[in-house]
Design a protein around this motif. Structure first.
Motif, PDB file in Angstrom:
ATOM      1  N   TRP A 176       0.826  -1.210   0.000  1.00 30.58           N
ATOM      2  CA  TRP A 176       0.000   0.000   0.000  1.00 30.58           C
ATOM      3  C   TRP A 176       0.857   1.255   0.000  1.00 30.58           C
ATOM      4  N   GLY A 177       2.027   1.147   0.588  1.00 34.23           N
ATOM      5  CA  GLY A 177       2.953   2.275   0.507  1.00 34.23           C
ATOM      6  C   GLY A 177       3.300   2.592  -0.937  1.00 34.23           C
ATOM      7  N   PHE A 178       3.417   1.546  -1.730  1.00 36.70           N
ATOM      8  CA  PHE A 178       3.771   1.765  -3.136  1.00 36.70           C
ATOM      9  C   PHE A 178       2.576   2.190  -3.978  1.00 36.70           C
ATOM     10  N   ILE A 179       1.442   1.522  -3.758  1.00 41.36           N
ATOM     11  CA  ILE A 179       0.327   1.821  -4.672  1.00 41.36           C
ATOM     12  C   ILE A 179      -0.635   2.869  -4.108  1.00 41.36           C
ATOM     13  N   GLY A 180      -0.456   3.214  -2.836  1.00 40.02           N
ATOM     14  CA  GLY A 180      -1.433   4.067  -2.153  1.00 40.02           C
ATOM     15  C   GLY A 180      -1.764   5.360  -2.865  1.00 40.02           C
ATOM     16  N   VAL A 181      -0.740   6.160  -3.164  1.00 44.52           N
ATOM     17  CA  VAL A 181      -0.985   7.474  -3.771  1.00 44.52           C
ATOM     18  C   VAL A 181      -1.735   7.317  -5.097  1.00 44.52           C
ATOM     19  N   GLY A 182      -1.236   6.404  -5.905  1.00 42.18           N
ATOM     20  CA  GLY A 182      -1.859   6.179  -7.200  1.00 42.18           C
ATOM     21  C   GLY A 182      -3.310   5.767  -7.039  1.00 42.18           C
ATOM     22  N   PHE A 183      -3.537   4.874  -6.088  1.00 40.17           N
ATOM     23  CA  PHE A 183      -4.897   4.371  -5.879  1.00 40.17           C
ATOM     24  C   PHE A 183      -5.835   5.493  -5.437  1.00 40.17           C
ATOM     25  N   LEU A 184      -5.357   6.298  -4.530  1.00 43.21           N
ATOM     26  CA  LEU A 184      -6.172   7.410  -4.043  1.00 43.21           C
ATOM     27  C   LEU A 184      -6.569   8.333  -5.204  1.00 43.21           C
ATOM     28  N   LEU A 185      -5.577   8.706  -5.998  1.00 41.79           N
ATOM     29  CA  LEU A 185      -5.862   9.575  -7.150  1.00 41.79           C
ATOM     30  C   LEU A 185      -6.854   8.904  -8.088  1.00 41.79           C
ATOM     31  N   PHE A 186      -6.641   7.607  -8.279  1.00 37.20           N
ATOM     32  CA  PHE A 186      -7.512   6.861  -9.180  1.00 37.20           C
ATOM     33  C   PHE A 186      -8.954   6.883  -8.683  1.00 37.20           C
ATOM     34  N   VAL A 187      -9.121   6.631  -7.399  1.00 36.98           N
ATOM     35  CA  VAL A 187     -10.469   6.573  -6.849  1.00 36.98           C
ATOM     36  C   VAL A 187     -11.159   7.930  -6.970  1.00 36.98           C
ATOM     37  N   VAL A 188     -10.436   8.974  -6.610  1.00 39.00           N
ATOM     38  CA  VAL A 188     -11.065  10.298  -6.578  1.00 39.00           C
ATOM     39  C   VAL A 188     -11.373  10.813  -7.978  1.00 39.00           C
ATOM     40  N   PHE A 189     -10.408  10.682  -8.875  1.00 35.53           N
ATOM     41  CA  PHE A 189     -10.580  11.344 -10.172  1.00 35.53           C
ATOM     42  C   PHE A 189     -11.016  10.431 -11.309  1.00 35.53           C
ATOM     43  N   MET A 190     -10.900   9.128 -11.136  1.00 38.57           N
ATOM     44  CA  MET A 190     -11.306   8.238 -12.221  1.00 38.57           C
ATOM     45  C   MET A 190     -12.497   7.363 -11.830  1.00 38.57           C
ATOM     46  N   LEU A 191     -12.393   6.731 -10.684  1.00 42.76           N
ATOM     47  CA  LEU A 191     -13.444   5.802 -10.302  1.00 42.76           C
ATOM     48  C   LEU A 191     -14.749   6.533  -9.979  1.00 42.76           C
ATOM     49  N   TYR A 192     -14.628   7.630  -9.259  1.00 44.56           N
ATOM     50  CA  TYR A 192     -15.829   8.375  -8.892  1.00 44.56           C
ATOM     51  C   TYR A 192     -16.624   8.826 -10.130  1.00 44.56           C
ATOM     52  N   PRO A 193     -15.955   9.438 -11.126  1.00 43.77           N
ATOM     53  CA  PRO A 193     -16.725   9.788 -12.340  1.00 43.77           C
ATOM     54  C   PRO A 193     -17.336   8.572 -13.022  1.00 43.77           C
ATOM     55  N   LEU A 194     -16.622   7.439 -12.974  1.00 40.68           N
ATOM     56  CA  LEU A 194     -17.167   6.238 -13.623  1.00 40.68           C
ATOM     57  C   LEU A 194     -18.422   5.752 -12.911  1.00 40.68           C
ATOM     58  N   ILE A 195     -18.386   5.782 -11.599  1.00 40.80           N
ATOM     59  CA  ILE A 195     -19.560   5.346 -10.845  1.00 40.80           C
ATOM     60  C   ILE A 195     -20.737   6.284 -11.126  1.00 40.80           C
ATOM     61  N   LYS A 196     -20.422   7.570 -11.162  1.00 44.33           N
ATOM     62  CA  LYS A 196     -21.470   8.542 -11.464  1.00 44.33           C
ATOM     63  C   LYS A 196     -22.050   8.296 -12.859  1.00 44.33           C
ATOM     64  N   ASN A 197     -21.148   8.013 -13.779  1.00 38.09           N
ATOM     65  CA  ASN A 197     -21.557   7.720 -15.151  1.00 38.09           C
ATOM     66  C   ASN A 197     -22.502   6.520 -15.176  1.00 38.09           C
ATOM     67  N   PHE A 198     -22.165   5.522 -14.357  1.00 35.29           N
ATOM     68  CA  PHE A 198     -22.972   4.308 -14.279  1.00 35.29           C
ATOM     69  C   PHE A 198     -24.393   4.652 -13.819  1.00 35.29           C
ATOM     70  N   ILE A 199     -24.483   5.492 -12.814  1.00 33.29           N
ATOM     71  CA  ILE A 199     -25.807   5.867 -12.288  1.00 33.29           C
ATOM     72  C   ILE A 199     -26.593   6.678 -13.324  1.00 33.29           C
ATOM     73  N   ILE A 200     -25.894   7.616 -13.958  1.00 37.86           N
ATOM     74  CA  ILE A 200     -26.558   8.481 -14.938  1.00 37.86           C
ATOM     75  C   ILE A 200     -27.193   7.674 -16.063  1.00 37.86           C
ATOM     76  N   ALA A 201     -26.541   6.543 -16.396  1.00 38.07           N
ATOM     77  CA  ALA A 201     -27.032   5.726 -17.505  1.00 38.07           C
ATOM     78  C   ALA A 201     -28.455   5.246 -17.273  1.00 38.07           C
ATOM     79  N   PHE A 202     -28.895   5.240 -16.026  1.00 34.85           N
ATOM     80  CA  PHE A 202     -30.254   4.793 -15.735  1.00 34.85           C
ATOM     81  C   PHE A 202     -31.188   5.965 -15.455  1.00 34.85           C
ATOM     82  N   MET A 203     -30.746   7.151 -15.838  1.00 36.40           N
ATOM     83  CA  MET A 203     -31.534   8.338 -15.539  1.00 36.40           C
ATOM     84  C   MET A 203     -31.858   9.135 -16.789  1.00 36.40           C
TER      85      MET A 203
END
Lengths: 431, 320, 280
Positions: free
Chosen positions: B29-56
């Protein structure tokens, strides 16, 4: 059950109340603003406003170095910052991003065809209740003004406008037996048939799209929708429209329309290579092409030839809008108004040869002494503004597809227009 | 740097209670932590939102209500019907996207790998070739798209037609944008032209990276050059192939500017591709729910392809 | 020896063919960029200028002389360099973690990374922008660079992991026996041994950020912070497009990337081991 009913009653009562109170309130504020906001007061406004501009660098320079100083002579305490923006798709995305997060500037220059969409999303401030709107409306050309109208309100004021007129290669036209521009579509056809012998295409229509086809389609008698832009069936597929499209298809079959109609050599290229005798284009065409061999001292500008529908062209241009989230609406409105005023429009016309949106400017020497600009301004009084609908983008695709289908012989003009009219109705009824 | 390394080495997790496994996980986690955090905030979150929007039926204005519409957006794409015949356009775009994958991926990959190997076996001027072939990769899309449109003009004077005429391959100039088939060829050739250099760079990196020790060992065993190539170089390159092919397929699914700038879907929308279709829905029609649904469909197709491909190529992947 | 040379000549001819195909449009682009007032493209594609007299650098001068060109250029240099350095750092760390260490959820996270590459999110930029707004990073380079670095995490981890996995494990074991940590392995074994991959990635990342327009346009609002591609995009405003100017602009934008390409190739992507072995 009874609880539900009670709820419903209370709810409707509340709604009615809020509507009434809302009306009363706005009426009251309107009155007060009308009473108190004289021009003398407005010039005392203070603050800093930002405007996004899709002008070219040269145009922006005139805006910041000539127009804004003139504005500041009247409104010394409003500082205007102009941020140049790239036009097109990216601009649209930038606006959406800003509008959804409340980070819009105060004003922006927006293409006339995008107004309805932004207004529909609730991004724009309706300006028709603001002080001085009526005077401005009366002073402005109707065509450009109407591009701001959507759902009963005006959401902006014209900034710059343009239309297309017919441009002829003088030499080729003479070879076709005409010393001056054809007045009617029949004459144009006649000239085009004549020049065909020289392997020159008489008419260069830029494509089967809603920017290139309308001058011909409308002038030949075609219609897109009813006057209120609510319905296309009975208009876009009316006998007159079918006839107009049939005529264009006939021209194509006779070989008098340039290949540009379906993606061949472009109108500018073909005209400059003397492959095309005539094209239609806006005021930007001449400055860009004036050095070309076929253009120098060899062009005639004239209104679109008359047909069954008269001489009708299409109106383009941009409007100034104020974003709902603007914190300086009064200052922004003062500037938007100024941009459409005779004073600013005169500067634009003088420095850039821009077509004025203000009627008074159009009568000034700067316009009347410019033989080319004069033709454009004359044409402006007979133009069609593209259907103001939030769905215009899709409607435009449907129209273009119908034209292209007919031209490519994938459908008869009537079938193509019938099908398209039904689709447009469907799109117009959404929202 | 050295100091930092020392401190980190000495004092990361001083408690000895952690098991070896836990310790490794913490280090990881020391190695992947920073990358993962950035990924979750800026990539995963928009993807999840995109997923929800698809049903709206989604409104971009936060002050206007968005409503859930269930599978309606997907139905519009898949099930034909309605005056606007949306599904017909969707299937057309889907077909063109698949065609683009089938045509551009093999060409880019094959030519790219051949060129990479060819350059690698040169004795001189390697950099020259790499440089020249990399130019298309970095050229501006707008400019090259305009140029391609221009090189494929329907006149006999245009470069491509003139060339084909000279070679007597055709008798009269081709109107490239007149029908979907030839217009697609123009789009594809732009993709291939621009993609080869990328594949070459990827394989070049792989070739440079091949472990020296393996070659030395093989040389000691008396292997000749041919054997070295077939037994070591090729299998090792194939370990990179999964990444490259997947990237190329993703690239082909993401064809957008090529179509937008060259044909804009024409003639009659017959060259439209999924991403262009989706973008038009989103930014021309502001139909974000439907566009999000299309993007989900695209993603699902890609994921299916990649999982299948992984199953197939796993056998050839080399593990040390 | 002679046979070898013929093979080489054949290879050169083969490659030259592709070089020609690769640069013909490019030469055409240069030619157009040398024509002043070119609102239309010349009818016959010109691969070389018609004559030396026809050459004019007016377009280049115009692009160069545009408002705050130098400023935008420097902005771009700063943003791209920072984004590249940070991306390289985050991605190599991440890829090493996935390539060599075991932990719970590793497979799931990695698959998430790969799948994220395949999902086009229509409104991603709006969601990202909302997050930046909450972090008060709108109109800052930090915000822009964060987006660039985040956007690369998944793909670059995927790319580098494959390379790191091909490095023989025995090398690491000796470090561990000497009491070295993971960091030492990462720093002194993995990174030096993957120079070609890192060089390639760095070129890719730099190119990508250098030419990126859209995110930069959305995140950076004030004029003075803008990057070069935005300035170049402004050349397209107006109804009449001056192609010569746009082409000249695109060539100017290209040059720094070409320089980076050469530097990184010379520094990193040199054939070090295997060729020697083959020759021997």
């Amino acid at each position: 059950m009874s609880i539900k009913k009670v709820f419903a009653l209370i709810l409707s009562a509340l709604i009615i109340l809020s509507v009434f109170s809302g009306c009363g309130k706005s009426a009251a504020t309107d009155n007060s603003t009308n009473n108190t906001n004289t021009t003398a007061d407005e010039t005392k406004l203070k603050g800093e406003i930002e405007m996004w501009s899709t002008f070219t660098e040269l145009e922006n320079k005139v805006l910041t170095e000539k127009v804004i100083p003139a504005f500041n002579q009247k409104y010394p305490d409003i500082k205007v910052n102009v941020t140049p923006m790239p036009s097109g798709d990216d601009y649209k995305k930038k606006i959406i991003t800003a509008a959804t997060t409340g980070t819009t500037p105060d004003l922006a220059r927006i293409d006339i065809t995008d107004i309805a969409q932004y207004a529909n999303e609730g991004f724009l401030l309706a300006v028709d209740d603001l002080p001085g709107f009526k005077e401005l409306k009366d002073a402005t050309f109707e065509g450009p003004m109407d591009t701001n109208f959507f759902n009963g309100h005006y959401y902006g004021v014209p900034l710059d406008t343009n239309t297309k007129v017919a441009i002829y290669n003088k030499r080729l036209l003479a070879e076709a037996g005409f010393t001056e521009a054809p007045k009617t579509m029949d004459e144009l056809e006649q000239a085009a048939l004549k020049i065909k012998e020289k392997k020159v295409k008489g008419i260069a229509i830029g494509g089967a799209n809603t920017w290139s086809m309308p001058p011909y389609f409308l002038s030949l008698g075609g219609k897109f929708t009813d006057e209120n832009n609510q319905k296309a069936t009975g208009y876009f597929n009316s006998p007159e429209s079918v006839k107009a499209l049939e005529k264009i298809v006939e021209w194509k079959d006779k070989g008098i329309i340039g290949d540009c109609l379906l993606g061949g050599e472009g109108t500018w290229e073909g005209f400059n290579n003397a492959h095309y005798m005539m094209l239609d284009d806006g005021p930007w065409w001449y400055p860009a092409n004036k050095e070309q061999k076929e253009v120098k001292d060899n062009v005639i500008f004239a209104p679109i030839p008359k047909g069954a529908g008269g001489s009708v062209s299409i109106v383009g241009g941009e409007d100034t809008i104020i974003f709902k989230d603007s914190k300086n609406k009064e200052q922004a409105w003062a500037f938007a108004k100024f941009l459409a005023s005779d004073e600013a429009q005169t500067i634009f016309a003088q420095e850039l040869g821009m077509m004025p949106v203000c009627k008074a400017t159009a009568n000034k020497d700067v316009v009347t002494n410019n033989p080319i600009l004069k033709v454009y301004v004359e044409q402006l009084s007979s133009t069609w503004a593209r259907t103001p609908s939030a769905k215009w983008g899709e409607i435009s695709n449907v129209i273009g597809e119908a034209f292209e289908k007919a031209l490519r012989k994938k459908a008869t003009p009537k079938d193509a227009l019938d099908a398209a009219a039904a689709k447009i109705d469907e799109l117009l009824s959404q929202k | 740097m050295e100091k930092a390394a020392l401190i980190k080495a000495k004092n990361p997790y001083p408690k000895k209670k952690l098991s070896k496994k836990q310790r490794e996980a913490l280090e990881a986690w020391g190695f992947i932590g920073v990358g993962f955090l950035l990924f979750v905030v800026f990539m995963l979150y928009p993807l999840i939102k995109n997923f929800i929007i698809a049903f709206m039926n989604y409104s971009i204005n936060p002050n206007k209500p968005s409503t859930f519409v269930g599978l309606a957006n997907f139905k519009r794409a898949f099930v034909s019907g309605g005056i606007l015949e949306e599904s017909q356009k969707f299937y057309l775009a889907l077909k063109n996207t698949f065609l683009a994958v089938l045509v551009t991926v093999p060409f880019q990959w094959f030519i790219g790998i051949i060129i990479a190997i060819a350059i690698d076996s040169l004795r001189r001027f390697k950099l020259f070739y790499r440089f020249m072939l990399y130019i298309p990769v970095i050229s501006d899309w707008l400019v090259v798209a305009i140029l391609f449109k221009y090189l494929f003009q329907p006149t006999s004077g245009s470069l491509v037609n003139a060339f084909l005429l000279k070679l007597n391959l055709i008798s009269k100039p081709i109107g490239w944008f007149e029908n979907a088939g030839t217009a697609n060829i123009v789009i594809w050739s732009l993709c291939i032209w621009k993609g080869i250099g990328w594949v070459m760079m990827m394989y070049t990196a792989a070739l440079q990276d091949l472990p020296k020790s393996l070659y030395e060992a093989a040389m000691v065993d008396g292997a000749n050059k041919k054997q070295l190539f077939y037994k070591i170089t090729l299998p090792l390159l194939s370990s990179r192939t999964y990444f490259i092919i997947i990237s190329l397929i993703i690239g082909a699914f993401n064809i957008l500017l090529q179509v937008m700038l060259i044909t804009n879907g024409g003639p009659l929308g017959q060259t439209d591709v999924l991403l262009n279709y989706m973008y038009n829905k989103a930014f021309t029609s502001f139909d974000f729910g439907y566009a999000a649904a299309i993007s989900l469909i695209m993603g699902s197709i890609l994921i299916t392809i990649s999982v299948l491909q992984n199953k197939i190529t796993k056998k050839t992947e080399i593990e040390f | 020896m002679k046979k070898y040379s013929i093979g080489q000549i054949f290879l050169h001819l083969f490659l030259l063919m592709f070089v020609i195909a690769a640069i013909i449009p490019f030469l055409n682009m240069i030619t157009v960029s040398l024509i002043p007032n070119s609102y239309i493209l010349p009818t016959k594609p010109q691969i070389l200028p018609e004559s030396f007299k026809a050459i004019s650098f007016v377009n280049y001068k115009k692009v160069w002389g545009r408002e705050s060109f130098g400023r935008y250029f420097l902005n771009s240099v700063f943003v791209s360099s920072m984004a590249t350095i940070l991306t390289m750092f985050v991605s190599t760390l991440s890829a090493y973690g996935f390539a060599r260490l075991n932990f719970k959820g590793k497979k799931i996270i990695f698959n998430l990374y790969v799948f994220s590459l395949m999902m086009p999110a229509v409104l991603a930029i709006i969601s990202q922008f909302t997050v930046l707004q909450k972090l008060k990073l709108i109109n800052t380079y930090t915000g822009l660079i964060l987006l660039y670095v985040s956007g690369g995490v998944a793909g670059n981890t995927f790319f580098l992991k494959g390379f790191f996995e091909t490095i023989p494990k025995e090398l690491e074991e000796s470090v561990i026996m000497d009491g070295g940590s993971r960091w030492t392995i990462y720093r002194h074994i993995i990174l030096p041994l993957s120079k070609p991959a890192l060089g390639t990635l760095a070129i890719g990342v730099f190119t990508g950020t250098w030419m990126e327009v859209f995110t930069a346009l959305v995140v950076l609002t004030s004029k003075s912070k803008r990057t070069l591609p935005i300035a170049m995009k402004l050349l397209q405003n107006g109804r009449a497009t001056e192609w010569g100017l746009i082409f000249a602009g695109s060539i100017i934008v290209l040059i720094p990337i070409l320089i980076i390409f050469i530097i990184f190739n010379k520094q990193f992507i040199k054939r070090s081991g295997a060729e020697g072995a083959v020759k021997g």
